[in-house]
Scaffold this active site. Structure first.
Site, PDB file in Angstrom:
ATOM      1  CG  MET A  30     -10.775   0.612 -16.758  1.00 13.82           C
ATOM      2  SD  MET A  30     -10.601   1.505 -18.300  1.00 13.82           S
ATOM      3  CE  MET A  30     -10.298   3.120 -17.703  1.00 13.82           C
ATOM      4  CB  ALA A  32      -4.344   2.360 -11.493  1.00 21.70           C
ATOM      5  CG  LEU A  33      -7.588  -1.885  -8.285  1.00 21.13           C
ATOM      6  CD1 LEU A  33      -7.868  -3.283  -7.731  1.00 21.13           C
ATOM      7  CD2 LEU A  33      -8.817  -1.349  -9.007  1.00 21.13           C
ATOM      8  CG  HIS A  34      -8.262   4.689  -6.156  1.00 18.85           C
ATOM      9  ND1 HIS A  34      -9.572   4.856  -5.786  1.00 18.85           N
ATOM     10  CD2 HIS A  34      -8.221   4.914  -7.497  1.00 18.85           C
ATOM     11  CE1 HIS A  34     -10.297   5.200  -6.828  1.00 18.85           C
ATOM     12  NE2 HIS A  34      -9.500   5.231  -7.900  1.00 18.85           N
ATOM     13  CG  HIS A  37     -11.001   1.115  -7.729  1.00 19.31           C
ATOM     14  ND1 HIS A  37      -9.802   1.762  -7.909  1.00 19.31           N
ATOM     15  CD2 HIS A  37     -11.686   1.299  -8.891  1.00 19.31           C
ATOM     16  CE1 HIS A  37      -9.758   2.296  -9.123  1.00 19.31           C
ATOM     17  NE2 HIS A  37     -10.879   2.030  -9.742  1.00 19.31           N
ATOM     18  CE  LYS A 152     -13.573  10.756 -10.168  1.00 21.75           C
ATOM     19  NZ  LYS A 152     -12.896   9.964 -11.166  1.00 21.75           N
ATOM     20  CD  GLN A 156     -18.263   3.909 -16.135  1.00 22.45           C
ATOM     21  OE1 GLN A 156     -17.428   4.072 -17.020  1.00 22.45           O
ATOM     22  NE2 GLN A 156     -17.934   3.514 -14.929  1.00 22.45           N
ATOM     23  CB  SER A 188      -9.381   9.628  -9.983  1.00 22.36           C
ATOM     24  OG  SER A 188      -9.007   9.325 -11.305  1.00 22.36           O
TER      25      SER A 188
END
Ligand code: AMP
Length: 283
Positions: A30, A32-34, A37, A152, A156, A188
């Site tokens: 979704m 807002a990558l960090h 990811h 994480k 899911q 996150s």
């Protein structure tokens, strides 16, 4: 790195790659990558896959409109980060590309519906139905050989596994371990919204999970849960759940001997931010 915004275009390109026998690894996100990811990107690259990432804030999986609105959006930075880590293709669709007017969706029945009713399912009604809807739709557009998902979001990835089996999707699911900050906080997209005054407290979730792991052999699970709940609440969180479950079906576990594979999962609010984390207590 190729950037696609239209479903038809990426679909045609993917079909061409598959025809030429290229192994494809898909990472839905979704944005807002960090670095969490990016650990999925690196994992996919290591296995030799051509890496396709999607950035799509899926409206159908948010139970609160406000949460959807507040979700961080950082497209330019995301593209730079993906490029830097060697992602090959990025798909950044608008809502109408994912759910066009003529798109109709049948609810997806999984074999063990209990796994989506508990934990996150109790506190975020409808979330997993929306999540299954988007992942199944994205896999229709991007029928990759492998899909990479993070531990994480333990529940899911379990549900996606069951969903793919229910729909006869042959994509293999690879679960990547949780990438953490130096102090243990699970990375996150929501972490950037944590009040700086509360940031040092955020690590309590990790510390409590570690305590649960250390004590699993010597303490009854009810005691571990009681101590964990106290520790998290006293640190200033508003706790939603701290559970110790059988990692294969998410049913509660009373003793270490009750299951071969045990996972502890937690969800709690720190100020305005809802955080989740988990740890495998018995591998
Ligand atoms: P999201 O953008 O939050 O939907 O996450 C996209 C994917 O990245 C999901 O499969 C997540 O489980 C995974 N992910 C998010 N944070 C982490 C992390 N800290 N470590 C590993 N994977 C993560």
């Amino acid at each position: 790195m190729f950037i696609f915004r239209q479903s038809a275009q990426i679909q045609a390109y993917i079909a061409h790659l598959k025809e030429s026998g290229t192994a494809l690894g898909f990472i839905p996100t979704m944005g807002a990558l960090h670095d969490g990811h990016m650990s999925l990107v690196e994992m996919a690259k290591k296995s030799g896959d051509k890496v396709i990432c999607s950035i799509f804030v899926n409206p159908t999986q948010f139970d609160k409109a406000e949460d959807l609105e507040k979700y961080p959006r950082t497209e330019t930075e995301d593209i730079l980060l993906l490029e830097k880590h060697g992602c090959d293709i990025v798909f950044i669709p608008e809502v109408k590309e994912v759910y066009p007017e003529d798109y109709s969706h049948q609810p997806i029945e999984i074999q063990n519906p209990q796994i989506k009713a508990v934990l996150e399912g109790e506190f975020r009604p409808g979330h997993f139905d929306g999540m299954m809807q988007v992942v199944s739709r994205l896999l229709e557009i991007i029928p990759a050989h492998r899909i990479y998902m993070g531990q994480k979001d333990y529940q899911q990835q379990m549900i996606v596994r069951e969903m793919m089996s229910a729909l006869g999707i042959e994509t293999e699911l690879i679960m990547a371990p949780i990438k953490r900050e130096e102090d243990g906080l699970a990375m996150s997209s929501r972490n950037r919204r944590i009040d700086p005054d509360l940031r040092s407290v955020a690590t309590t979730l990790y510390e409590t999970l570690k305590m649960a792991k250390d004590e699993l052999q010597s303490c009854p699970v009810s005691e571990i849960i009681h101590t964990a709940e106290q520790k998290i609440t006293e640190a200033g969180f508003e706790l939603e759940y701290f559970r110790v479950v059988d990692g294969s079906d998410l049913s509660p576990v009373k003793n270490e001997k009750d299951a071969d594979f045990i996972v502890a999962l937690v969800a709690a609010w720190l100020g305005e931010v809802r955080l989740i984390d988990n740890m495998i207590l018995k591998p």
